[in-house]
Scaffold this motif. Structure first.
Motif, PDB file in Angstrom:
ATOM      1  N   ALA A  35      40.266  33.826  35.577  1.00  0.00           N
ATOM      2  CA  ALA A  35      41.099  35.462  35.124  1.00  0.00           C
ATOM      3  C   ALA A  35      40.309  36.003  36.466  1.00  0.00           C
ATOM      4  N   ALA A  36      39.465  35.929  36.876  1.00  0.00           N
ATOM      5  CA  ALA A  36      38.967  36.898  38.100  1.00  0.00           C
ATOM      6  C   ALA A  36      39.456  36.251  39.011  1.00  0.00           C
ATOM      7  N   ILE A  37      39.438  34.793  39.234  1.00  0.00           N
ATOM      8  CA  ILE A  37      39.938  34.760  40.446  1.00  0.00           C
ATOM      9  C   ILE A  37      41.793  35.136  40.573  1.00  0.00           C
ATOM     10  N   LYS A  38      42.688  34.605  39.768  1.00  0.00           N
ATOM     11  CA  LYS A  38      43.760  35.362  39.454  1.00  0.00           C
ATOM     12  C   LYS A  38      43.888  36.718  40.024  1.00  0.00           C
ATOM     13  N   SER A  39      43.380  37.827  39.535  1.00  0.00           N
ATOM     14  CA  SER A  39      43.657  38.779  39.878  1.00  0.00           C
ATOM     15  C   SER A  39      42.523  38.928  41.045  1.00  0.00           C
ATOM     16  N   ILE A  48      42.403  37.998  47.605  1.00  0.00           N
ATOM     17  CA  ILE A  48      42.086  36.976  48.287  1.00  0.00           C
ATOM     18  C   ILE A  48      43.517  36.599  48.928  1.00  0.00           C
ATOM     19  N   GLN A  49      44.108  36.188  50.522  1.00  0.00           N
ATOM     20  CA  GLN A  49      45.504  36.369  51.023  1.00  0.00           C
ATOM     21  C   GLN A  49      45.752  34.863  51.000  1.00  0.00           C
ATOM     22  N   THR A  50      47.515  35.410  50.803  1.00  0.00           N
ATOM     23  CA  THR A  50      48.426  33.421  50.596  1.00  0.00           C
ATOM     24  C   THR A  50      47.746  33.273  51.564  1.00  0.00           C
ATOM     25  N   ASN A  51      47.917  31.439  51.520  1.00  0.00           N
ATOM     26  CA  ASN A  51      47.163  30.854  52.325  1.00  0.00           C
ATOM     27  C   ASN A  51      45.727  30.265  52.637  1.00  0.00           C
ATOM     28  N   ALA A  93      48.482  25.755  37.084  1.00  0.00           N
ATOM     29  CA  ALA A  93      49.927  25.373  36.392  1.00  0.00           C
ATOM     30  C   ALA A  93      50.816  26.518  36.619  1.00  0.00           C
ATOM     31  N   GLU A  94      50.290  27.207  36.711  1.00  0.00           N
ATOM     32  CA  GLU A  94      50.720  28.938  36.625  1.00  0.00           C
ATOM     33  C   GLU A  94      51.217  28.954  38.206  1.00  0.00           C
ATOM     34  N   GLY A  95      50.896  27.890  39.028  1.00  0.00           N
ATOM     35  CA  GLY A  95      51.479  28.497  40.051  1.00  0.00           C
ATOM     36  C   GLY A  95      51.134  29.163  41.041  1.00  0.00           C
ATOM     37  N   TYR A  96      49.292  29.824  40.869  1.00  0.00           N
ATOM     38  CA  TYR A  96      49.182  31.165  42.037  1.00  0.00           C
ATOM     39  C   TYR A  96      48.652  30.333  42.422  1.00  0.00           C
ATOM     40  N   GLU A 114      48.976  30.976  46.839  1.00  0.00           N
ATOM     41  CA  GLU A 114      50.505  30.571  47.202  1.00  0.00           C
ATOM     42  C   GLU A 114      50.455  32.122  47.452  1.00  0.00           C
ATOM     43  N   ASP A 115      51.839  32.299  48.014  1.00  0.00           N
ATOM     44  CA  ASP A 115      52.737  32.895  47.962  1.00  0.00           C
ATOM     45  C   ASP A 115      53.045  33.996  46.594  1.00  0.00           C
ATOM     46  N   ILE A 116      52.049  35.015  46.333  1.00  0.00           N
ATOM     47  CA  ILE A 116      53.426  35.057  44.979  1.00  0.00           C
ATOM     48  C   ILE A 116      54.216  36.408  44.710  1.00  0.00           C
TER      49      ILE A 116
END
Lengths: 468, 468
Positions: free
Chosen positions: A22-26, A33-36, A65-68, A80-82
């Motif tokens: 959850a912490a990384i996701k948010s 945290i930037q794309t790439n 699994a969720e594509g983040y 990933e580029d969200i």
């Protein structure tokens, strides 16, 4: 990026990997945290946060699994580029993470067991054997009271080790106290007043309340529940933990056992619920059989669980009904399906049948006894600062601190030192000044090698110094 | 002795091996089988009684464990001298065995699934992987609502395949309808009147009754629950099975869905419980999303289970709460522990995550569809004797027999031919003459290869002859 810093809280219910996920996701959603960006390696992050690599693996797996994040084999995980995601949940999925959360280093919570000593290999083998084409019938609904073979093993075990007299027909298997106690309340039908121990096990009090039953709290002293007080009350059902009172650790004395059974005989509506939750582990003194074994009149509903003896997450518990209530059960629950997965029941039955359960118990009894001895030895070094009680059995004991601060203040003091220990106050139904200085010390989850240093850390937090 | 003849009943809850064990045991106690007699070999007895060798093995194992027989390796099992036993239970351990018990050869009971097609190898692998030192934390108590990763998989699945809009936070995992429905009743707090479908699912009616709730039965026709009747009733909660009504198989029509949601909007106390128990398997027509997906006002409590899609004995079900009830849940159940074993939850989550669940569903959908097609084809051979309905989805359908006898008499006639099929009457809350000729035909448990012959056997029992 080099590293990620998060405050994870081992004390709350939410698993660590979930907190990390959850912490990384948010952080990704909030573009902290930037794309790439490349995430730290699992090993490095695990070391840095002082958590297991599996925990990091679980969290990364979820993000993947969720594509983040995406995984480049042998290179690592990249953000990933969200904007390319179909759906981004902008809220934090777990409300349990707070930046203020304290990291718990030493946890004296009584709900823990020694996970390191679990017989993983054997259990895995028995579980594997239960999932088999030859046993395809295990996929279908089984006996409503639980598998007959498991009830047979439980009946044998209870007779041999607890002196409980019962046939497999009297046993009902379920998923734990929260699920079984409401069934017992329903079986008792009439409007009752439940006598509960004070201090006592809070969950059961909630359950009685939720089932719209009235309760009356009865004092507990060194000999267990005060039966005089029970006799003076209007209670019709007594809920007791005679083998190792929760939380004080008191053992209900022989004379009080007789008095309690006499109280039950007085009135046809009176019953005793004997919760024998951790009786497997007894270290000193003569073994005391269960109340149920002394009961000649079918007044005791015996209940116990595999939470302490095997694992809390297995969710297998049971109660033993006296014949009269068994009849009511058969009428009332004819529609019912046992809540425990049949494959798990089969696995446990075979595990018991082949002697692995008793072997495991004997092994664990030794381990817990050694832990307990180390605790007692260590506390002795601090002179008369700490008085211990309830150490004859189980996986927790009660300590009384000779300290200017009260137990609640001491537990807060401990928390600022990353130690979790609960004051007995937390288990009091009504206030009781006798327990002002008392704390509940659960030691099941603390590795044997860390017992002495954990006690020293607690004493240090309290400002106590060794006297010897 | 050469052989043992026992009447075993595949229709009752008591497992076959338990029946066999009990029968042999009482024969030994009653000295019908003599000391030192050799029991028939497992293979021979299995063949003779037309049961699996595993069943015999389980029964013999039990007798051995209790000392009624002894095993001589490579020779066989011999009856012990029971006078040497410490304790002989002279009563039959199971009351369920009756000499009159009918052996069921064909079982149209709707609770069965196709056990032959279960992915044993894959499930075993995932279960094995979950029992691991590296995942020792899975032994401890997990999240009260169920493992977050499993709730995440369920949320994804529900969104993609059922159009259910929810976050993992709204999902509560439990051990089945019997355990979850009482929780929902508690959550709804106020005194309610529950509208139940007539005919409907008897277990839920028992539960509402046991939770001291009043109920009102509402008629079901080809378009599902009669919403006009609901509007005229004093019901405040509607319990519905809109995707495939149990037992009629009717699908709640689009206009009635709107009417039902409008009924719920009328009053802040109104709620809908949508039981989507077998929606995974839909064979014809456009897929209809769950009611929950149409609900804009948080009026639908969605519930479903893995009983049909994986196995009934797994005991994993769940409900999805609208936000307002989620708040109440969080207050009311803060003491709660999830009743489903954590290792099982972890296993299922990983199984879903890696795509095995959807693969299994797709495979089973094809198998069940083929079974259904065979049923329809076979019934057509009997002209207008049988009218089928409810065959768009699920694992059961309703048949109407054009016969001078009524459905109850027909089901008794079937039973004398070793066929179990229930009349719809069994599911009626109040009498309803519309269903006099209707029977419930569950086909999940009948192997594909035996569908046609089973239908022929049923038609033969009814005295119907092929017309084509």
């Amino acid at each position: 990026m080099d590293m990620l810093m998060f405050q994870l809280d081992k004390a709350i219910h939410t698993p660590l990997y979930e907190q990390l996920y959850a912490a990384i996701k948010s952080s990704i959603i909030e573009r902290k945290i930037q794309t790439n960006d490349k995430l730290p390696s699992k090993r490095k992050l695990a070391d840095f946060l002082n958590i297991s690599q599996t925990t990091v693996e679980l969290a990364y797996g979820q993000l993947l699994a969720e594509g983040y994040v995406l995984s480049k084999p042998r290179v690592g995980y990249f953000v990933e580029d969200i904007d390319t995601l179909a759906y981004v949940d902008m809220e934090e999925p777990s409300q349990n993470i707070s930046p203020e959360a304290v990291q718990i280093a030493i946890d004296f919570n009584p709900g823990q067991i020694d996970t390191q000593s679990f017989p993983f290999t054997t259990w895995r083998k028995y579980m594997k054997d239960s999932i088999d084409e030859e046993k395809a019938e295990l996929l279908l609904v089984g006996n409503a009271q639980g598998e007959y073979e498991l009830r047979q093993e439980i009946a044998n075990y209870l007779y041999q080790s607890r002196g409980v007299q019962c046939s497999p027909e009297q046993i009902v298997i379920g998923s734990g106290t929260e699920q079984l106690l409401p069934m017992i309340v329903q079986l008792l039908e009439n409007e009752h007043t439940y006598a509960i121990e004070n201090p006592g096990y809070a969950t059961t009090h909630y359950i009685f309340k939720q089932q719209h039953q009235s309760t009356v709290s009865i004092s507990v002293d060194d000999d267990g529940m005060d039966i005089k007080e029970l006799n003076q009350s209007n209670a019709t059902i007594a809920y007791v933990t005679p083998s190792h009172q929760f939380p004080t650790g008191a053992i209900l004395s022989a004379s009080r056992r007789v008095q309690l059974l006499n109280w039950a005989s007085k009135n046809s509506h009176h019953y005793i619920i004997e919760d024998d939750y951790d009786s497997e582990f007894r270290y000193t003194g003569k073994p005391i059989a269960a109340l149920q074994g002394m009961d000649q009149e079918g007044k005791v509903i015996y209940m116990s669980t595999f939470s302490k003896s095997l694992m809390p997450s297995l969710r297998i518990a049971y109660f033993v009904l006296p014949p009269k209530l068994l009849e009511i059960y058969n009428e009332m629950y004819n529609y019912y399906t046992c809540t425990v997965p049949r494959i798990d029941q089969h696995t446990l039955a075979r595990f018991m049948q082949d002697g692995h359960f008793s072997k495991h118990l004997n092994r664990m009894r030794k381990i817990y006894r050694r832990k307990l001895e180390k605790i007692v030895t260590q506390f002795k070094l601090y002179g008369d600062k700490i008085i211990i009680s309830g150490e004859q059995a189980g996986m927790h004991l009660m300590i009384k601190a000779n300290h200017p601060l009260n137990a609640l203040e001491l537990s807060q003091l401990a928390l600022t030192n990353s130690i979790r220990i609960a004051p007995i106050d937390n288990y009091l139904v009504t206030n009781h000044s006798d327990y002002n200085q008392h704390l509940l010390l659960g030691f099941g989850g603390i590795p044997e090698s860390k017992i002495s240093s954990s006690i020293d850390a607690l004493m240090h937090a309290f400002g106590f110094k060794k006297e010897y």
